[in-house]
Scaffold this motif. Structure first.
Motif, short mmCIF file in Angstrom:
data_model
loop_
_atom_site.label_atom_id
_atom_site.label_comp_id
_atom_site.label_asym_id
_atom_site.label_seq_id
_atom_site.Cartn_x
_atom_site.Cartn_y
_atom_site.Cartn_z
N VAL A 47 0.83 -1.20 0.00
CA VAL A 47 0.00 0.00 0.00
C VAL A 47 0.87 1.25 0.00
O VAL A 47 0.56 2.24 -0.70
N ALA A 48 1.97 1.23 0.75
CA ALA A 48 2.87 2.38 0.77
C ALA A 48 3.49 2.61 -0.61
O ALA A 48 3.60 3.75 -1.08
N TRP A 49 3.88 1.52 -1.28
CA TRP A 49 4.44 1.65 -2.63
C TRP A 49 3.41 2.20 -3.60
O TRP A 49 3.71 3.05 -4.44
N MET A 50 2.17 1.73 -3.50
CA MET A 50 1.12 2.22 -4.39
C MET A 50 0.84 3.70 -4.15
O MET A 50 0.63 4.47 -5.10
N ARG A 51 0.87 4.12 -2.89
CA ARG A 51 0.64 5.54 -2.60
C ARG A 51 1.76 6.40 -3.18
O ARG A 51 1.50 7.47 -3.74
N GLU A 52 3.01 5.93 -3.08
CA GLU A 52 4.13 6.67 -3.69
C GLU A 52 3.99 6.72 -5.20
O GLU A 52 4.29 7.74 -5.84
N ALA A 53 3.52 5.62 -5.81
CA ALA A 53 3.33 5.59 -7.26
C ALA A 53 2.25 6.57 -7.68
O ALA A 53 2.37 7.25 -8.71
N LEU A 54 1.19 6.69 -6.89
CA LEU A 54 0.14 7.64 -7.22
C LEU A 54 0.64 9.08 -7.11
O LEU A 54 0.25 9.95 -7.90
N ASP A 55 1.51 9.34 -6.13
CA ASP A 55 2.07 10.69 -5.98
C ASP A 55 3.02 11.03 -7.12
O ASP A 55 3.10 12.18 -7.55
N ALA A 56 3.77 10.00 -7.60
CA ALA A 56 4.79 10.25 -8.60
C ALA A 56 4.25 10.22 -10.03
O ALA A 56 4.97 10.58 -10.96
#
Length: 294
Positions: A47-56
């Motif tokens: 979930v943390a990786w997905m949130r970073e991907a959404l931000d980037a």
């Protein structure tokens, strides 16, 4: 045609067998176990990786600026959903492959045990030969699908070519697996050559049946609220279609093999020359005198 219809109705009836129903539910149980295990160990990092991907992701930056203060709350909901949508196909494919590898031999054994208990097993193909052959044919089918994609733009071909390709793959793989244990290599080649078109027809019909779960799967993707209901339903339907296909091929192939052996035995018996009546009398008399000798 009689053999084709007889094997069809028997396959339908066998789908109501408790063992077949349990096997059709096996992917769902396996998915639950795999999903819980992956979630226990990798849910928070994913979930943390997905949130970073959404931000980037540059495409979404304008959208985040447009919704303003609600962006954080929206990401909290979107990130777990993104992980689920990405992980589900992988878990489904792995579970189906594992169960499919167990189902086909189990269902063929069920048919052989109940209908053909005296049919001799000649072990004409090994497990590894079957696996490598299935993988090679699957790659050929995938290549054929990719090459035929431009033809899908022609309206009638989009509903004809994929089922034919998958039907050919189903025919090649399941007919081979149905005969792997009981037929010798020569018997298998002769039977597949003699029954090529009926078996191909079974494969194409099963290919069209395999499209039904795709409709349910697409509905689950479109209607996200029903995702957790429609996707398991699609998986169960897909597994049941696979079980029906394996049963249809098993009934047809084993019945055809039994008939082929019976015809060959009759031909061999007819080819043995009958002894003259006088010779039969002499042989009987000699055997009687030998039995009476001290």
């Amino acid at each position: 045609m009689r053999l084709l219809l007889d094997s069809f109705w028997r396959a339908v009836a066998y789908c109501l067998h408790p063992r077949v129903i349990v096997l059709s539910l096996a992917p769902l149980a396996l998915m639950a176990i795999v999903g819980v295990g992956l979630g226990y160990f990798y849910w928070t990092p994913a979930v943390a990786w997905m949130r970073e991907a959404l931000d980037a992701w540059p495409i979404l930056s304008t959208f985040w600026g447009w919704i303003g203060a609600d962006a954080a709350n929206f990401k909290d909901v979107l990130a777990p959903m993104g992980v689920i949508f990405l992980a589900t196909p992988v878990v489904v494919v792995v579970s189906l492959l594992i169960v499919a590898g167990m189902m086909a031999p189990a269902l063929t054994g069920l048919v052989a045990k109940r209908r053909f208990p005296v049919l001799q097993e000649k072990h004409g193909a090994s497990f590894f030969l079957s696996v490598f052959r299935s993988l090679g044919l699957t790659l050929l089918a995938m290549l054929a699908l990719v090459v035929s994609i431009p033809l899908w733009l022609v309206p009638p071909l989009v509903i004809v070519l994929p089922p034919i390709i998958w039907g050919w793959l189903t025919y090649q793989v399941m007919s081979f697996d149905a005969l792997a244990e009981h037929a010798s290599a020569d018997e298998r080649r002769q039977l597949l050559r003699a029954h090529r078109w009926p078996l191909m027809g079974i494969g194409v019909l099963c290919g069209y049946l395999g499209a039904a779960p795709s409709i349910v799967w697409a509905s689950g993707v479109v209607f996200a609220a029903a995702f957790f209901v429609l996707i398991p339903l699609a998986i169960w339907i897909y597994t049941l279609v696979f079980a029906f296909s394996a049963l249809w091929f098993a009934h047809y192939c084993l019945d055809a093999l039994a008939r082929q052996r019976a015809e060959r035995a009759a031909e061999q018996a007819a080819a043995v020359p009958a002894l003259p009546e006088s010779a039969t009398t002499d042989v009987t008399a000699a055997a009687t005198s030998q039995w009476k000798a001290p």
